[in-house]
Write a protein that holds these residues in place. Sequence first.
Motif, mmCIF file in Angstrom:
data_model
loop_
_atom_site.group_PDB
_atom_site.id
_atom_site.type_symbol
_atom_site.label_atom_id
_atom_site.label_comp_id
_atom_site.label_asym_id
_atom_site.label_seq_id
_atom_site.Cartn_x
_atom_site.Cartn_y
_atom_site.Cartn_z
ATOM 1 N N ARG A 32 7.550 6.770 -3.972
ATOM 2 C CA ARG A 32 8.059 5.459 -4.273
ATOM 3 C C ARG A 32 6.760 4.522 -4.272
ATOM 4 N N THR A 33 7.042 3.497 -4.927
ATOM 5 C CA THR A 33 6.044 2.076 -4.993
ATOM 6 C C THR A 33 6.152 1.483 -3.540
ATOM 7 N N ALA A 34 4.916 0.765 -3.452
ATOM 8 C CA ALA A 34 4.872 0.137 -2.230
ATOM 9 C C ALA A 34 5.999 -0.650 -1.690
ATOM 10 N N ALA A 35 6.576 -1.276 -2.787
ATOM 11 C CA ALA A 35 7.486 -2.300 -2.273
ATOM 12 C C ALA A 35 8.973 -1.351 -1.685
ATOM 13 N N ASN A 36 8.991 -0.218 -2.233
ATOM 14 C CA ASN A 36 10.281 0.493 -1.633
ATOM 15 C C ASN A 36 10.200 1.590 -0.822
ATOM 16 N N VAL A 37 8.880 1.609 -0.074
ATOM 17 C CA VAL A 37 8.701 2.326 1.006
ATOM 18 C C VAL A 37 9.202 2.138 2.383
ATOM 19 N N ALA A 38 10.048 2.782 3.049
ATOM 20 C CA ALA A 38 10.552 2.065 4.260
ATOM 21 C C ALA A 38 9.602 2.186 5.533
ATOM 22 N N GLY A 39 8.825 3.031 5.498
ATOM 23 C CA GLY A 39 7.959 3.138 6.739
ATOM 24 C C GLY A 39 7.216 2.082 7.199
ATOM 25 N N GLY A 69 0.606 -1.225 0.063
ATOM 26 C CA GLY A 69 -0.200 0.049 0.025
ATOM 27 C C GLY A 69 0.847 1.252 -0.034
ATOM 28 N N ARG A 70 0.397 2.368 -0.901
ATOM 29 C CA ARG A 70 0.995 3.588 -0.769
ATOM 30 C C ARG A 70 0.179 4.665 -0.234
ATOM 31 N N LYS A 71 0.869 5.409 0.192
ATOM 32 C CA LYS A 71 0.098 6.788 0.538
ATOM 33 C C LYS A 71 0.095 7.646 -0.488
ATOM 34 N N ASP A 77 -5.368 5.763 3.446
ATOM 35 C CA ASP A 77 -4.281 5.867 2.853
ATOM 36 C C ASP A 77 -3.680 4.480 3.058
ATOM 37 N N GLY A 78 -2.954 3.946 1.998
ATOM 38 C CA GLY A 78 -1.927 2.784 2.251
ATOM 39 C C GLY A 78 -2.712 1.451 1.900
ATOM 40 N N THR A 88 -4.306 15.424 7.872
ATOM 41 C CA THR A 88 -3.956 14.196 7.158
ATOM 42 C C THR A 88 -4.982 13.303 6.848
ATOM 43 N N ARG A 89 -4.992 12.580 5.790
ATOM 44 C CA ARG A 89 -5.938 11.346 5.613
ATOM 45 C C ARG A 89 -5.792 10.213 6.725
ATOM 46 N N PRO A 90 -6.633 9.506 7.054
ATOM 47 C CA PRO A 90 -6.391 8.392 7.968
ATOM 48 C C PRO A 90 -5.476 7.193 7.219
ATOM 49 N N GLU A 91 -4.600 6.534 7.755
ATOM 50 C CA GLU A 91 -4.005 5.654 7.299
ATOM 51 C C GLU A 91 -4.150 4.225 7.785
#
Length: 884
Positions: free
Chosen positions: A563-570, A556-558, A618-619, A668-671
């Motif tokens: 970056r794409t979901a595969a590369n997001v560190a959080g 999931g991306r915000k 989000d996500g 912010t949007r809820p995640e």
Amino acid sequence: MKTEFKFSNLLGTVYSRGNLLFAPDGTCLLSPVGNRVSVFDLVNNKSYTLPFAHRRNIARLALNPRGNLLLSVDEDGRAILTNLPRRVALYHFAFKGEVTALSFAPSGRHFAVAIGRRVEVWHTPSTPDVADGDLEFAPFVRHHSHAGHFDEIQSIEWSRDSRFFLTASKDLTTRMWSLNPEEGFVPTTLGGHRQGVVGAWFSKDQETIYTVSKDGALFQWNYVLRPNATEDAEMGDDNMQWRITDRHYFMQNNANVTCAAFHAESNLLVTGFSNGIFGIYELPEFSTIQTLSISQNDIDYVAINKTGEWLAFGASKLGQLLVWEWQSESYILKQQGHYDSMNSIAYSPDGQKIITTADDGKIKVWDVNSGFCIVTFTEHTSGVTACEFAKRGNVLFTSSLDGSVRAWDLIRYRNFRTFTAPTRLSFSSLAVDPSGEVICAGSIDSFDIHIWSVQTGQLLDQLTGHEGPVSSLAFAPDSSALVSGSWDHTVRIWSIFARTQTSEPLQLMADVLCVAFRPDSKQIAVTTLDGQLTFWSVSEASQQNGIDARRDVSGGRKLTDRRTAANVAGTKSFTTVTYSADGTCVLAGGNSKYICLYDVQSGVLAKKYTVSVNLSLDGTQEFLNSKLLTEAGPRGLIDDQGEASDLEDRLDRSLPGATRGDAATRRTRPEVRVPAVAFAPTGRAFCAASTEGLLIYSLDTALLFDPFDLDITVTPESTLETLRQRDFLKALVMAFRLNERALIRRVYEATPISDIPLVVRDMPAVYLARLLRFAALQADESPHLEFNLIWIEALLSKHGRWLKENKGTLDAELRSLQKAVVRIQTELARLADENVYRIEYLLAQPLIGEEVQEKRLEFEVDEGSDLGPDSEDMDDEGEWVGLD
């Protein structure tokens, strides 16, 4: 271990936004909760959530008059048609626009839907004259469309004969339309309000129309002569028109009308205001019956049941859902979810309650069976970060950012002990000794672990050794050790009950986020910030296994991600982990839409559960839609509040610099995230705290139709025919194959007592678990006490060895059976005690023999008299026979 957990229920949230619905019989209330629909049974005090989910938050619900078809529409105008009794989604459809109002005609043959400024009438897929058993289904067919309003339509109301309907709009007007062309009828516009019309309704005789506007004006319209018509003019349509005959005003001190509902049968008008007050008025006299404040914020929606006795209110700001019986002035239902995100959850040792804690400082106790919140604790003054039960289950401990750890008595529902540190700290983690005598807490402000005595409330010790904030604590189930995880990349094992409080440090490669003990106290699971899930032996202080979970947890991306979901560190690490009841699996979740179930021994991902598919969060998307990208950035991040049509919506009341709370500048949007997961003690269910609420996944989902080993010859009719032929074993097996509770109960209760041991003896082993579960359920619900005990005795005596050998897979069934038997024993013991006192009371009364002697003297007569007894009326000893 079984891994086929299915979504069972949604707790923790009772109302999000949209409209509320009463079932036609008035016993059930349907409430939109995010992208799902929850059903509250107000008579049996239970709730359940329908299994389907929309791709966005639900905006409107409608139920046909027979109560079997539910139409739910989300914010994008995508609709799902559901068979409500069977809980099955029948059809998906898109209205191609935002739906603002939705209503079925009383005949059930049509429904009207408002899409912006346009109103469309559609044929209902299932006609009301079709028998219950048959379903004649056709895709949605549009009847006709109307355009005439200049702003958004807010409500649709049908006449009783389903020939006409009213639409109320923000353009200050109400319009009347006909379903089919009517001779002499022209679509009518009713104007005169100074603000948007909230609702419009026909009276019972359809001779009067009532309209309510946002500024608190109530207009009464009647079909009367035109003002310029002469007195002797004919009462024809050319000389008649709808005109305002009366005006009323609510006078609520600058508060706007946010919602309204009218019950034509009793002429009751209910209005909700922006200050949290609602009023009940009787029309046409406009006499006030009741006014009551039920919320601190807007009342978003009000609904009236068919009889007009119950009023349902929804307030989305605080997530409140209320059902008010206005005649007795009492609450039928009063529920409220958490205002802020949940932080931690805990199952009670008996598995019947779930504790949730949140940033709003509240602790809520939820009943698993009913789905309702039974008590709320509000003593904490800041966010509650952790909660844990003592082993016996009557005492709950919670830690909070307000610097206190509190102990709660769950029998009397009170806070009986408060623990504090010498300095002001915000506690973020908690661990309770299984015996309930010692409690430990860790803080992000301090590197020490604080230990208190529960009995005295005194601080016993402070454990030092960590070089970073303590993020997680866990006690061994056998009280042998305490484990702490810290941001200093170490996990320490403490022997706090030994003479020397030694600690064994375990070195890891990243910050420790969570630690958990296996039920046998021999192994711990550790999650770290680099996405690793490692398993360590407590006795040897060595690593036994490890799992690289970064690929599994990421998803999931915000909208703000570049970056794409595969590369997001959080989203690359688990923030919570827990062991299953048997210790063979671990369940882990984090700031992601996935919950992962791993096999500990092999390190294999056994199952991956998707928490939400709601695009309003989000996500939840793997890839962003390029159509939603503009020159100014993603469309979802553009603030359109300044262009709102209402003044109060355009006002900016945010505080500069504030990042949290209602008046924060940064919005912010809820995640989607999972801050906590917990397994039920039985191992048959687990729950997860998510952004949308408390999700419960279970192996025992109570679906109405879940066939087992079914073939074409097994039908309810053939099962009843087998029962009539007195083949009870075969009939019971067929009923279990169909898995319809009413049919199983019928065969179960029709089995003669003398045949029960024979039926149980020959029952195939594959059905024994189902029969155990059903017998335990019947023992709780059925009044046939001895009959149920005979079934239970036959099961335990005929299959005792098999039950002992398969105890691991039958834990839940045996536990529920034991609970039912113990309840029966307790009730019988109480009844016997009452009977003893009653018998003692009766024995203490005067003897009945004295009364008999008096009667004997009264009836004594001469021996030769005709009134005396005959000789055959006496026995050998001369006593009268039959004399009481």
